[in-house]
Motif scaffolding. Sequence first.
Motif, PDB file in Angstrom:
ATOM      1  N   GLU A 254       4.355   5.584 -15.638  1.00  0.00           N
ATOM      2  CA  GLU A 254       5.147   5.206 -16.813  1.00  0.00           C
ATOM      3  C   GLU A 254       5.927   6.447 -17.234  1.00  0.00           C
ATOM      4  OE1 GLU A 254       7.014   3.362 -19.109  1.00  0.00           O
ATOM      5  OE2 GLU A 254       6.166   5.004 -20.258  1.00  0.00           O
ATOM      6  N   ALA A 255       7.250   6.338 -17.248  1.00  0.00           N
ATOM      7  CA  ALA A 255       8.077   7.524 -17.524  1.00  0.00           C
ATOM      8  C   ALA A 255       8.476   7.575 -18.996  1.00  0.00           C
ATOM      9  CB  ALA A 255       9.334   7.484 -16.667  1.00  0.00           C
ATOM     10  N   ALA A 256       8.926   8.756 -19.411  1.00  0.00           N
ATOM     11  CA  ALA A 256       9.515   8.894 -20.744  1.00  0.00           C
ATOM     12  C   ALA A 256      10.874   8.194 -20.753  1.00  0.00           C
ATOM     13  CB  ALA A 256       9.662  10.361 -21.103  1.00  0.00           C
ATOM     14  N   HIS A 257      11.390   7.942 -21.959  1.00  0.00           N
ATOM     15  CA  HIS A 257      12.620   7.168 -22.110  1.00  0.00           C
ATOM     16  C   HIS A 257      13.792   7.847 -21.386  1.00  0.00           C
ATOM     17  CE1 HIS A 257      15.101   4.138 -23.705  1.00  0.00           C
ATOM     18  NE2 HIS A 257      15.441   4.679 -24.858  1.00  0.00           N
TER      19      HIS A 257
ATOM     20  N   GLU B 209       0.818  -1.221   0.000  1.00  0.00           N
ATOM     21  CA  GLU B 209       0.000   0.000   0.000  1.00  0.00           C
ATOM     22  C   GLU B 209       0.847   1.264   0.000  1.00  0.00           C
ATOM     23  OE1 GLU B 209      -3.136   0.048   2.905  1.00  0.00           O
ATOM     24  OE2 GLU B 209      -3.435  -2.120   2.721  1.00  0.00           O
ATOM     25  N   ASP B 210       2.130   1.104   0.234  1.00  0.00           N
ATOM     26  CA  ASP B 210       2.990   2.282   0.359  1.00  0.00           C
ATOM     27  C   ASP B 210       4.068   2.337  -0.706  1.00  0.00           C
ATOM     28  OD1 ASP B 210       1.807   3.359   2.729  1.00  0.00           O
ATOM     29  OD2 ASP B 210       2.651   1.642   3.803  1.00  0.00           O
ATOM     30  N   THR B 211       3.923   1.524  -1.745  1.00  0.00           N
ATOM     31  CA  THR B 211       4.970   1.464  -2.756  1.00  0.00           C
ATOM     32  C   THR B 211       4.465   2.036  -4.079  1.00  0.00           C
ATOM     33  OG1 THR B 211       5.864  -0.500  -1.698  1.00  0.00           O
ATOM     34  CG2 THR B 211       6.603  -0.058  -3.945  1.00  0.00           C
ATOM     35  N   ILE B 212       5.285   2.875  -4.681  1.00  0.00           N
ATOM     36  CA  ILE B 212       4.975   3.439  -5.998  1.00  0.00           C
ATOM     37  C   ILE B 212       6.151   3.126  -6.912  1.00  0.00           C
ATOM     38  CG2 ILE B 212       4.427   5.538  -7.307  1.00  0.00           C
ATOM     39  CD1 ILE B 212       3.780   6.504  -4.153  1.00  0.00           C
ATOM     40  N   GLY B 213       5.861   2.513  -8.057  1.00  0.00           N
ATOM     41  CA  GLY B 213       6.904   2.134  -8.990  1.00  0.00           C
ATOM     42  C   GLY B 213       6.903   3.031 -10.213  1.00  0.00           C
ATOM     43  N   VAL B 214       8.056   3.111 -10.860  1.00  0.00           N
ATOM     44  CA  VAL B 214       8.158   3.867 -12.112  1.00  0.00           C
ATOM     45  C   VAL B 214       8.715   2.930 -13.176  1.00  0.00           C
ATOM     46  CG1 VAL B 214       9.104   5.876 -13.283  1.00  0.00           C
ATOM     47  CG2 VAL B 214       8.602   6.000 -10.831  1.00  0.00           C
TER      48      VAL B 214
ATOM     49  N   PRO C  87      -4.300   1.755  -1.573  1.00  0.00           N
ATOM     50  CA  PRO C  87      -4.970   1.135  -0.419  1.00  0.00           C
ATOM     51  C   PRO C  87      -5.832  -0.040  -0.880  1.00  0.00           C
ATOM     52  CG  PRO C  87      -6.072   3.186  -1.027  1.00  0.00           C
ATOM     53  CD  PRO C  87      -4.909   3.027  -1.966  1.00  0.00           C
ATOM     54  N   LYS C  88      -6.231  -0.879   0.076  1.00  0.00           N
ATOM     55  CA  LYS C  88      -7.033  -2.071  -0.289  1.00  0.00           C
ATOM     56  C   LYS C  88      -8.364  -1.689  -0.909  1.00  0.00           C
ATOM     57  CE  LYS C  88      -5.055  -5.260   3.074  1.00  0.00           C
ATOM     58  NZ  LYS C  88      -4.178  -4.329   3.838  1.00  0.00           N
ATOM     59  N   THR C  89      -8.804  -0.465  -0.642  1.00  0.00           N
ATOM     60  CA  THR C  89     -10.156  -0.060  -1.044  1.00  0.00           C
ATOM     61  C   THR C  89     -10.294   0.303  -2.517  1.00  0.00           C
ATOM     62  OG1 THR C  89      -9.501   2.115  -0.249  1.00  0.00           O
ATOM     63  CG2 THR C  89     -10.861   0.777   1.214  1.00  0.00           C
ATOM     64  N   ARG C  90      -9.187   0.389  -3.237  1.00  0.00           N
ATOM     65  CA  ARG C  90      -9.339   0.722  -4.666  1.00  0.00           C
ATOM     66  C   ARG C  90      -8.372  -0.073  -5.536  1.00  0.00           C
ATOM     67  NH1 ARG C  90      -4.756   3.466  -6.127  1.00  0.00           N
ATOM     68  NH2 ARG C  90      -3.998   5.170  -4.833  1.00  0.00           N
ATOM     69  N   GLU C  91      -8.652  -0.049  -6.851  1.00  0.00           N
ATOM     70  CA  GLU C  91      -7.730  -0.633  -7.819  1.00  0.00           C
ATOM     71  C   GLU C  91      -6.470   0.224  -7.884  1.00  0.00           C
ATOM     72  OE1 GLU C  91      -8.240  -3.543 -10.033  1.00  0.00           O
ATOM     73  OE2 GLU C  91      -9.472  -3.772  -8.231  1.00  0.00           O
ATOM     74  N   ARG C  92      -5.400  -0.350  -8.415  1.00  0.00           N
ATOM     75  CA  ARG C  92      -4.179   0.447  -8.521  1.00  0.00           C
ATOM     76  C   ARG C  92      -4.367   1.569  -9.523  1.00  0.00           C
ATOM     77  NH1 ARG C  92      -1.166  -2.648 -12.821  1.00  0.00           N
ATOM     78  NH2 ARG C  92      -2.979  -3.554 -13.782  1.00  0.00           N
ATOM     79  N   ASN C  93      -3.687   2.683  -9.297  1.00  0.00           N
ATOM     80  CA  ASN C  93      -3.689   3.793 -10.250  1.00  0.00           C
ATOM     81  C   ASN C  93      -2.430   3.713 -11.095  1.00  0.00           C
ATOM     82  OD1 ASN C  93      -6.114   4.939  -9.477  1.00  0.00           O
ATOM     83  ND2 ASN C  93      -5.169   6.216  -7.897  1.00  0.00           N
ATOM     84  N   ILE C  94      -2.627   3.816 -12.409  1.00  0.00           N
ATOM     85  CA  ILE C  94      -1.506   3.812 -13.341  1.00  0.00           C
ATOM     86  C   ILE C  94      -1.544   5.118 -14.114  1.00  0.00           C
ATOM     87  CG2 ILE C  94      -0.435   2.613 -15.302  1.00  0.00           C
ATOM     88  CD1 ILE C  94      -0.676   0.798 -12.903  1.00  0.00           C
ATOM     89  N   LEU C  95      -0.442   5.842 -14.111  1.00  0.00           N
ATOM     90  CA  LEU C  95      -0.356   7.037 -14.948  1.00  0.00           C
ATOM     91  C   LEU C  95       0.568   6.720 -16.111  1.00  0.00           C
ATOM     92  CD1 LEU C  95      -0.136   9.776 -12.195  1.00  0.00           C
ATOM     93  CD2 LEU C  95      -2.067   9.307 -13.709  1.00  0.00           C
TER      94      LEU C  95
END
Lengths: 271, 363
Positions: free
Chosen positions: A82-85, A58-63, B202-210
């Motif tokens: 998703e990053a640029a090249h 829940e606390d991890t963000i990947g690029v 969080p468990k309450t939602r789907e993952r966000n992808i940008l």
Amino acid sequence: MNERTMLIEEENICIQENLVYEKPKTLLDTPMHYCPGCAHGVVHRLLAEAIDELGIQEDTIGVAPVGCSVFAYNYLDIDMQEAAHGRASAVATGIKRVLPDKYVFSYQGDGDLAAIGTGETLHTCNRGENILIVFINNGIYGMTGGQMAPTTLEGMKTTTTPFGRNVSLMGHPLKITDLIAQLPGVYYATRVAVNTPGNVRKAKKAILKSFQYQKEKKGLCFIEVVSNCPSNWKMTPLESNKWLEENMFPFYPLGDLKSPDGKSIKAAKGE
Amino acid sequence: MKELKLMKGNEALAEAAIRSGCDAYFGYPITPQSEVLEYLSTYAEQRTGMLVLQAESEVAAINMIYGAGGTGKRVMISSSSPGISLMQEGISYIACAEIPCVIVNVVRGGPGLGTIQPSQGDYFQAVKGGGHGDYKLIVLAPSTVQEMADFVPRAFELAFKYRNPVMILTDGALGQMMEKVELFEPIPRKTNIEPWATVGKPKTRERNILTSLHIEPDKMEQINLHLQAKYKTIQGNEIEYETYKCDDADVILTAYGLVARICKKSADLAREKGIKVGVFRPITLFPFPYKQLSKLSGKIKGILDVEMNAGQMVEDVRLAVEGKIPVEFHGRMGGIVPAPDEILQKIVRMDFFREEKFAGELI
């Protein structure tokens, strides 16, 4: 053994107390687009295992970068960008600076990290951004079909070095991990592989350590995974692993290049 | 209580960022906008805890904006023309991934390294896309130091309303000159979490992808159609413009930013000589006030478009009037700012004007 008993035995294997292996929670069911024998799938799984074991989903963000692992976000059940090249480490910097208590990692290939993104890589490392950079080095541009990468070995044939990499024309393969290991902002730099079960375990340990260091706000952790690319090396997976050991490892030796305990640097000296 | 200050345009803009509750600024030094980075480096962190980071390049800075903006924070970046050119790749990705952010271009003369003097040579880049693919920025063009401040919170509001990058397109003169500014009351920093933001799942939602990558053509076309529909909504809702003495005008000057201000003076000078001149100033360059200008063109003899470039906004002016009346152009380049009497001389020499024999005795 008749068919019926076989079925029963399979069922037994599937009961909880007999399980020795299961899909990490953070790894999604999506079938991977990676070629047979490619290391990406293994490294994705290791990241997912580490995230599960540390309880930090829940606390991890990947690029994700541009390259074969451009779709990494299809396989990991975490928030991702998703990053640029080449820019993944700058994107990761942006995320981490405004969310300093989250775990942030970028996942990049050699072309992305060590050619077009060299500037971002060096400066992100030099600022000591408190993130993890996972660097897949297979000595080739995989996604675009096997062109020369900054890490392509001398003499190695690619679609843009059909007669082998001539260093007097194309420069030398870049040992970027050795380079960034010199920077004070880097807390931990290591070179691993996932070609054998033993190496897979070491690689996982490096990922676990890196997230732990990130939690302790120690600075930048950098994991180079020396990898194969069966499709673009034009080899079977087995042949590619053999080639990896015989050609890549001597030039990119495995081991810590910088570690907090100071016991590093065997690999850096190429001993 | 209203706070009055004498400030440079760049400082007013930076002060406005702090007062807008901006969470993070990423930048790189370039003349004539370095005061923004300097001002924020000096005051922002201690005042509101706002993050200010000098990046290693404009390329890195705009990608830091992508990352930080993707967490749903209020993020801003500023540069000047060559630096904005470097950012175009990132801006295209940001537009497609629909990451709200404010981008300031304190324009200098080009092409190339050009000059550090003011210019409007980046109109096309700002208004027509700039980077690759079909996308639009919302573009606001201030013409006073006061507006350099006031347009910052407006830009943040629009950026989040439409999940779209907003550009404040200004120039080196507005950035450097000092004027009286009435500063607005500070807006608190954001505390709400945007539902689309990548902040950890969080468990309450789907993952966000940008992402801006959609490899299946069907999906990518849908993304494009969605963006175009959004731009159409913006075109319908957010047009802002200013008219000056247009009601009885025979001739209208069209201009934006600093030049619109100079044109007001030209209109006054013309009226002293008995020529009824008005000024039409688009404030939003995208969305451009096509309909409003078209309506106005029914009542006048012709338009003189004045810009600090070789003729960029004039194309939109011509699209707006659809050939109904003559549209002429006067431009200065390379950092030269047109003077009010220079514009007046141009007015009386315009072809349609001479035909009307308005100006016989005036030249």
